[in-house]
Design an enzyme around this catalytic site. Structure first.
Site, PDB file in Angstrom:
ATOM      1  N   GLY A  53       0.846  -1.193   0.000  1.00 26.24           N
ATOM      2  CA  GLY A  53       0.000   0.000   0.000  1.00 26.24           C
ATOM      3  C   GLY A  53       0.876   1.235   0.000  1.00 26.24           C
ATOM      4  N   CYS A  80       5.418  -6.048   1.445  1.00 23.42           N
ATOM      5  CA  CYS A  80       5.786  -4.631   1.391  1.00 23.42           C
ATOM      6  C   CYS A  80       5.162  -3.863   2.571  1.00 23.42           C
ATOM      7  CB  CYS A  80       5.412  -4.040   0.026  1.00 23.42           C
ATOM      8  SG  CYS A  80       6.267  -2.489  -0.272  1.00 23.42           S
ATOM      9  N   TYR A  81       4.135  -3.042   2.335  1.00 26.96           N
ATOM     10  CA  TYR A  81       3.500  -2.334   3.457  1.00 26.96           C
ATOM     11  C   TYR A  81       3.004  -3.343   4.503  1.00 26.96           C
ATOM     12  CZ  TYR A  81       0.151   0.604   6.015  1.00 26.96           C
ATOM     13  OH  TYR A  81      -0.553   1.263   6.987  1.00 26.96           O
ATOM     14  N   HIS A 167       7.673  -7.699  -3.944  1.00 28.46           N
ATOM     15  CA  HIS A 167       6.342  -8.093  -4.442  1.00 28.46           C
ATOM     16  C   HIS A 167       6.415  -9.429  -5.204  1.00 28.46           C
ATOM     17  CE1 HIS A 167       4.100  -4.412  -3.467  1.00 28.46           C
ATOM     18  NE2 HIS A 167       5.271  -3.833  -3.601  1.00 28.46           N
ATOM     19  N   GLU A 169       3.962 -11.069  -6.284  1.00 30.42           N
ATOM     20  CA  GLU A 169       2.825 -11.201  -7.196  1.00 30.42           C
ATOM     21  C   GLU A 169       3.099 -10.633  -8.588  1.00 30.42           C
ATOM     22  OE1 GLU A 169       3.161  -9.239  -4.641  1.00 30.42           O
ATOM     23  OE2 GLU A 169       2.119  -7.335  -4.813  1.00 30.42           O
ATOM     24  N   ASP A 225     -19.464 -13.756 -21.073  1.00 34.17           N
ATOM     25  CA  ASP A 225     -19.971 -13.893 -19.693  1.00 34.17           C
ATOM     26  C   ASP A 225     -21.434 -14.325 -19.681  1.00 34.17           C
ATOM     27  OD1 ASP A 225     -17.531 -12.824 -19.132  1.00 34.17           O
ATOM     28  OD2 ASP A 225     -18.291 -10.797 -18.818  1.00 34.17           O
ATOM     29  N   LYS A 366     -12.211 -12.919 -15.746  1.00 29.52           N
ATOM     30  CA  LYS A 366     -12.688 -13.294 -17.084  1.00 29.52           C
ATOM     31  C   LYS A 366     -12.004 -14.558 -17.613  1.00 29.52           C
ATOM     32  CE  LYS A 366     -14.741 -10.870 -20.601  1.00 29.52           C
ATOM     33  NZ  LYS A 366     -15.775 -10.199 -20.048  1.00 29.52           N
TER      34      LYS A 366
END
Ligand code: XMP
Length: 510
Positions: A53, A80-81, A167, A169, A225, A366
């Site tokens: 963040g 991180c944060y 990070h 991710e 969808d 998606k």
């Protein structure tokens, strides 16, 4: 189903943590950082991730989770944060350093017995921070370091609390997926049972329990969808499903004929077609404001559903293909995204419609819907189609919606899609279309001066529409698209190519 919860402290990467954990087949959900502890407990997470963040933990109003999450007894990973929150919570010290780390850093792994299990001693990692730990708390040990962060990864193994400054991710971090998998599966013991086949089986049961024998109305547009939703619903409730296709005058070229044809050809579902072009376009006459256009379209859809309910009902439910990014962007995000655009399928239905909403895909991205579509044997003609927004071409026409501008975006978009298909680029990009506004530019056609429309071609690449970048298609292809548009679409003199990413732009111009 086992789950991991990610608490969102506002990092632009928070939702990516969810995606990565799901990619290793563990169900993962993003929740606001200040979610009540009772709600978190009720979800029975196997582990909790504290995201990154933009704030600093030592500031007075910095976002903090309920302290009781540290007493739930499940493993916690701070990123991180989130890492700095853990250091701060257990009396370590976080401060701002002059040696900020942004971008790549070499991470040296000092201990690869759990979080870094199976990973080489040295990997590239992605850093994005100015604050760092000066002292780590007692009872924590260092698992990895970089040149500027001596405690880039720490752990209290007894309580299973882990903190990493980088990070995992983002794709720039080598072995990032492995680190998240080690946390979710080995350390938190979450079972990797989030597969799309399990989702289908679970949803069918769930829909049956919820709906019983009441009837469901499902609006379909021919997009992936709503088509997948209709097929799933028909498997779950068979004749209690009625599908409606609304011709609103804002669909792509030939779409009004193509969609019912494709559905009849491939799918075993009945559809009612409603001709509503006139009423949508007349309500939009003279309207220039994008939000007002969206509101009018949303309300008109609701009116049409009301009439369908009177003519073909009674219905108790309205099924919608709302996806997880819509929910994140409209409900959870604390950022400006929450108010950027009114997606009418997330904004809620007007009370007078008196239908309950059924949204089985609310937790899906998606690409997960595309996997479900493939498992349900929905043909590629549907699966590979680009997403198309609910308000249709209205969001690609800047200023007033006129017949001429509708014709221009239809024909020009058709050329864009057609050229991408011929060149093999269609499947590589997220969306591709042409937009038009009121700006005119001088051209010269067959030695004659012409004052015509400027068309903007927008082709973007994205994983889930939360962020996007413009596609670097070859110059020759841009040139061919441009030539065809000015030659074949009358009233157009100039073609421009949009080179804005999201953020700061959005994918659609309105
Ligand atoms: P933006 O323009 O917000 O679009 O970056 C992100 C993705 O969502 C689609 N989009 C919509 N889809 N109803 C929808 O069903 C809407 O109101 C809507 N607005 C945008 C857009 O095409 C892109 O894929």
């Amino acid at each position: 189903m086992d789950r991991i919860i990610v608490l969102d402290f506002g990092s632009q990467y928070s939702h990516l943590i969810c995606r990565r954990i799901r990619e290793s087949n563990v169900y993962c959900e993003l929740l606001p950082y200040d979610s009540p502890i009772s709600m978190i407990k009720d979800l029975h997470p196997k582990g909790i991730v504290l995201s990154g963040g933009p704030s600093s933990v030592y500031l007075q109003n910095s976002p903090k989770p309920d302290k009781k999450i540290f007493d739930i007894g499940v493993p916690i990973l701070g990123i991180c944060y989130g890492h700095q929150l853990i250091v701060d919570e257990f009396n370590g010290k976080i401060k701002r350093f002059d040696n900020r780390e942004y971008g790549y850093a070499d991470l040296v792994i000092d201990d690869n017995s759990d979080l870094f299990q199976g990973i080489n001693k040295k990997i590239k990692c992605w850093m994005s921070h100015a604050d760092a730990a000066e002292n780590i708390p007692n009872n924590f040990e260092i698992l990895a370091h970089t040149k500027n962060s001596l405690s880039a990864a720490i752990a209290n193994r007894e309580r299973k609390f882990y903190g990493i400054q980088f990070h995992p991710e983002v794709s720039h971090t080598e072995e990032g997926n492995r680190i998240l998998r080690n946390f979710s599966q080995s350390i938190s013991n979450a079972k990797p049972d989030w597969t799309m086949q399990n989702f289908i089986d679970f949803s069918i049961k769930n829909i049956r329990t919820k709906v019983h024998d009441s009837r469901v109305l499902c609006a379909i547009s021919g997009g992936i969808d709503s088509t997948t939703l209709a097929v799933l619903l028909s498997k779950a409730i068979d004749n209690n499903l009625t599908c409606v296709f609304v011709k609103n005058g804002l669909l792509r070229l030939n779409e009004e004929e193509l969609v019912p044809k494709l559905i009849n050809k491939y799918l075993d579902i009945n559809i009612i077609t409603i001709n509503a072009e006139e009423r949508f376009l007349s309500k939009l006459k003279g309207i220039r404001d994008p939000e007002q256009k969206r509101k009018i379209i949303g309300e008109e859809f609701a009116q049409v559903f009301l009439e369908v309910t009177k003519d073909y009902g009674p219905f108790y439910w309205l099924a919608q293909g709302t996806l997880y990014p819509d929910v994140i962007e409209s409900g959870l995000s604390k950022g400006p995204a929450a108010i950027i655009k009114t997606h009418h399928n997330v904004g809620g239905l007007p009370q007078w419609l008196n239908l309950k909403v059924l949204e089985p895909f609310r937790s899906l991205y998606k690409d997960e819907v595309r996997k479900i579509a493939a498992l349900l044997d929905i043909p590629d003609e549907f699966i590979k189609r680009h997403p198309f927004p609910g308000p249709g071409l209205a969001v690609r026409i800047i200023g007033e919606i006129t017949d001429e501008k509708i014709r221009i975006v239809r024909q020009a978009s058709n050329i864009v899609e057609n050229e991408l298909m011929i060149s093999g680029w269609y499947d590589k990009v997220w969306q591709a279309y042409a937009a038009v506004g009121d700006d005119l530019a001088v051209g010269v056609l067959g030695d004659e001066r012409m004052y015509g429309h400027i068309v903007t071609v927008r082709i973007v690449e994205s994983l889930d529409a939360m962020t996007a970048d413009w596609s670097r298609i070859p110059y020759d292809l841009i040139s061919k698209i441009s030539n065809r548009i000015t030659n074949e679409v009358s009233g157009v003199t100039w073609v421009t190519y949009s080179v804005s990413s999201k953020p700061p732009a959005t994918i659609e111009p309105q």
